[in-house]
Design a protein around this motif. Structure first.
Motif, PDB file in Angstrom:
ATOM      1  N   LEU A   1      11.524   3.153 -13.544  1.00 58.15           N
ATOM      2  CA  LEU A   1      12.645   2.510 -12.878  1.00 58.15           C
ATOM      3  C   LEU A   1      12.278   2.174 -11.444  1.00 58.15           C
ATOM      4  N   TYR A   2      11.598   3.093 -10.764  1.00 59.29           N
ATOM      5  CA  TYR A   2      11.184   2.834  -9.388  1.00 59.29           C
ATOM      6  C   TYR A   2      10.323   1.574  -9.315  1.00 59.29           C
ATOM      7  N   SER A   3       9.363   1.466 -10.222  1.00 59.50           N
ATOM      8  CA  SER A   3       8.453   0.318 -10.207  1.00 59.50           C
ATOM      9  C   SER A   3       9.167  -0.991 -10.521  1.00 59.50           C
ATOM     10  N   ALA A   4      10.299  -0.908 -11.241  1.00 56.94           N
ATOM     11  CA  ALA A   4      11.050  -2.118 -11.592  1.00 56.94           C
ATOM     12  C   ALA A   4      11.962  -2.589 -10.462  1.00 56.94           C
ATOM     13  N   LEU A   5      12.204  -1.735  -9.473  1.00 56.47           N
ATOM     14  CA  LEU A   5      13.087  -2.101  -8.370  1.00 56.47           C
ATOM     15  C   LEU A   5      12.363  -2.986  -7.364  1.00 56.47           C
ATOM     16  N   LYS A   6      13.043  -4.010  -6.880  1.00 55.72           N
ATOM     17  CA  LYS A   6      12.513  -4.812  -5.780  1.00 55.72           C
ATOM     18  C   LYS A   6      13.038  -4.195  -4.491  1.00 55.72           C
ATOM     19  N   LEU A   7      12.142  -3.713  -3.664  1.00 48.64           N
ATOM     20  CA  LEU A   7      12.544  -2.927  -2.502  1.00 48.64           C
ATOM     21  C   LEU A   7      12.325  -3.639  -1.176  1.00 48.64           C
ATOM     22  N   GLN A   8      12.036  -4.913  -1.205  1.00 50.90           N
ATOM     23  CA  GLN A   8      11.831  -5.647   0.038  1.00 50.90           C
ATOM     24  C   GLN A   8      11.947  -7.149  -0.205  1.00 50.90           C
TER      25      GLN A   8
ATOM     26  N   ARG B   1       0.831  -1.208   0.000  1.00 44.13           N
ATOM     27  CA  ARG B   1       0.000   0.000   0.000  1.00 44.13           C
ATOM     28  C   ARG B   1       0.864   1.256   0.000  1.00 44.13           C
ATOM     29  N   ALA B   2       1.878   1.280   0.880  1.00 40.17           N
ATOM     30  CA  ALA B   2       2.735   2.460   0.963  1.00 40.17           C
ATOM     31  C   ALA B   2       3.589   2.616  -0.286  1.00 40.17           C
ATOM     32  N   ASN B   3       4.030   1.499  -0.853  1.00 38.48           N
ATOM     33  CA  ASN B   3       4.895   1.562  -2.031  1.00 38.48           C
ATOM     34  C   ASN B   3       4.154   2.125  -3.233  1.00 38.48           C
ATOM     35  N   ALA B   4       2.886   1.802  -3.365  1.00 42.67           N
ATOM     36  CA  ALA B   4       2.093   2.372  -4.460  1.00 42.67           C
ATOM     37  C   ALA B   4       1.993   3.890  -4.320  1.00 42.67           C
ATOM     38  N   GLU B   5       1.855   4.346  -3.094  1.00 42.01           N
ATOM     39  CA  GLU B   5       1.823   5.797  -2.856  1.00 42.01           C
ATOM     40  C   GLU B   5       3.178   6.419  -3.162  1.00 42.01           C
TER      41      GLU B   5
END
Length: 233
Positions: free
Chosen positions: A96-103, A80-84
């Protein structure tokens, strides 16, 4: 008890410390399913507990999370927070942000939330009398200690920060005086990037140390530039 004589580390010991620092990585997608042994986890938590803390207040607690159900709740809160967060970046950065795996919340065998109890030590704490946030800074030192010890143990660590504070509080049942400082994913890794992943994938380069070290005072020209930037709408 009197102070004991101090000897410098041997070259091998010194090199091991710097090796841990320079090869530490924020792990997102390299976790293996191999469980983290209890004795290893205890060593990591002990390293974290030996971090420096202002006034020796030791404001940290460690919530060790293995439950798939709790991880699923945490993962949903992240999504939820990542979509925001994605919507906050400029249009050219969003792909690029959406392509990154952040967790690696679900992939990591162990998650740990390091918290700061802001009542630890009472109303007046040595060294915190004029800076209320020294307890938070001390807790970050515990996260760094754990991270470096984990690197020495061959354990990968990923810090997940994209949450609403209220979600973490609700899921982890945190009382009001306790602040979630670091949500960490831990697990064995077989491979790590040679450079930070965000650098490898083109998000940000490492800044030049020479541009970050000043002598005695902040340079006037840079101070003026920052002031002008801060005034912009």
């Amino acid at each position: 008890m009197q102070p004991q004589p101090v000897q410098a580390f041997s070259p091998a010991e010194r090199n091991a410390v710097y090796h841990a620092i320079f090869t530490r990585r924020d792990v997102r997608s390299q976790f293996t399913p191999r469980p983290v042994d209890e004795d290893v986890l205890l060593r990591l938590l002990t390293a974290a507990h030996h971090a420096p803390s202002v006034g020796f207040m030791q404001p940290w607690n460690f919530i060790v999370i293995r439950s798939d159900d709790v991880k699923a709740e945490i993962h949903d809160a992240f999504e939820r927070a990542n979509a925001e967060a994605a919507a906050m970046f400029s249009a050219d950065r969003q792909p690029l942000y959406s392509a990154l795996k952040l967790q690696g919340i679900r992939e990591a065998p162990v998650n740990i939330c390091i918290t700061c109890d802001r009542t630890r030590g009472g109303q007046v704490v040595l060294g915190r009398t004029h800076n209320r946030d020294m307890d938070l800074y001390s807790t970050v030192c515990a996260a760094q200690n754990l991270w470096l010890a984990a690197r020495a143990e061959g354990i990968g660590v990923g810090w997940v920060s994209i949450f609403h504070d209220s979600d973490l509080r609700r899921i982890l049942n945190l009382p009001d005086p306790v602040v979630p400082v670091a949500y960490l994913c831990l697990g064995h890794v077989d491979a790590l990037y040679s450079e930070p992943e965000l650098q490898v994938k083109g998000w940000q380069d490492r800044l030049d140390l020479g541009d970050l070290v000043f002598q005695d005072r902040w340079p006037d020209a840079l101070a003026q530039d920052l002031t002008q930037d801060d005034d912009r709408p």
